[in-house]
Enzyme design. Structure first.
Site, PDB file in Angstrom:
ATOM      1  N   ASP B  12      40.021  38.300  36.468  1.00  0.00           N
ATOM      2  CA  ASP B  12      39.486  39.598  36.065  1.00  0.00           C
ATOM      3  C   ASP B  12      39.674  40.630  37.193  1.00  0.00           C
ATOM      4  OD1 ASP B  12      37.992  41.524  34.677  1.00  0.00           O
ATOM      5  OD2 ASP B  12      36.102  40.820  35.559  1.00  0.00           O
ATOM      6  N   ASP B  14      37.624  44.108  37.489  1.00  0.00           N
ATOM      7  CA  ASP B  14      36.387  44.777  37.921  1.00  0.00           C
ATOM      8  C   ASP B  14      35.336  43.776  38.359  1.00  0.00           C
ATOM      9  OD1 ASP B  14      37.576  47.175  37.352  1.00  0.00           O
ATOM     10  OD2 ASP B  14      36.754  47.293  35.334  1.00  0.00           O
TER      11      ASP B  14
END
Lengths: 177, 177
Positions: B12, B14
């Site tokens: 991922d 963020d």
């Protein structure tokens, strides 16, 4: 999770739901006052370069015509399948926001949650893929369906559809492999 | 194809490789001259709204700080695994080109071919996922690893890593589930 979900169809954008080749032909005609056949877009190298330049032009992706039958077919298929639009958009980073806007304008019934922009479609987990590039079918774990485009007409080893009517016919068959 | 390839880690962006919370705290301090703890970003609803407005500001994603240790760890892991950066970027469509630019600037050793921007990570086919949102682990077919973030600290049922050193330690173990 996989067992509890509806079957999924990953659908390509360019030359599958967006008529990229027609868009290039229209642009070529406007610029050079000369009509080019779809097949010539991929044969004459000097034109390919021009087309590539066009692909990198800001705004290019915003007004590509919708492929005939694509909207109606996806509305129908979305009753039975989860539809994900999967585009290899990373090759043209300026296209990312334009492709998003194009989807919202032309296929607003498909949620942004079902959009995928990637560089390599082997990362996609789905049951079916409809795509005009054999490499995207080769690296896929589910069933691959080759959507006819000028550049793939001489390939005979793939399950082929020529248009969106063919797609609907295929998915309405009781059994197919 | 799957059997012939290296194992894949979907990572991922963020709050995993990009320190989104720190970026929001820095912005809040600059705007209101007040320091906010990471945990408060997700508790005080009035702040959440302000943070959300900030997330939609053009340019927001361009200068998020890199999460400490992320670059070094991904260089190391990329020797043994195929690394795909998978971001749920569709929620913030203006972020698409900014996230692409951020990756090219901060993680240039990761090819654009290994970037994925999507709306729903259940479409991802990989062996591991490192993510701060439990929903992305729940819908994943491989092994899920929860990267600690202020909003997930009270969840105890996931395999958790607190930082990138933990990730390296985990992947260096001979066996782990």
């Amino acid at each position: 999770m996989k067992l509890n979900r509806r079957e999924r169809i990953a659908v390509d954008m360019d030359n599958v739901i967006a008529d990229l080749d027609l868009h290039c032909i229209n642009w070529y005609f406007q610029k050079y006052k000369k009509y080019v056949k779809k097949s010539d877009l991929y044969i004459r190298s000097e034109l390919k370069k021009e087309v590539l330049d066009f692909l990198f032009t800001p705004g290019f992706f915003l007004d590509i015509p919708v492929m005939p039958g694509a909207h109606k077919a996806l509305v129908e298929l979305s009753q039975r399948y989860d539809i994900f639009i999967v585009s290899a958009a990373m090759e043209f980073p300026q296209s990312l926001s334009e492709k998003y806007a194009w989807m919202m304008k032309n296929f607003s019934f498909i949620s942004w949650k079902n959009l995928v922009f990637c560089g390599n479609k082997s990362i996609i987990e789905a049951d079916y893929i409809i795509d005009d590039y054999p490499k995207n079918l080769d690296s896929f774990n589910g069933k691959g369906i080759l959507f006819s485009a000028a550049h793939n007409l001489t390939l005979y080893t793939y399950l082929r559809v020529n248009n969106w009517n063919d797609v609907i016919t295929l998915f309405n068959k009781e059994k197919w492999t």
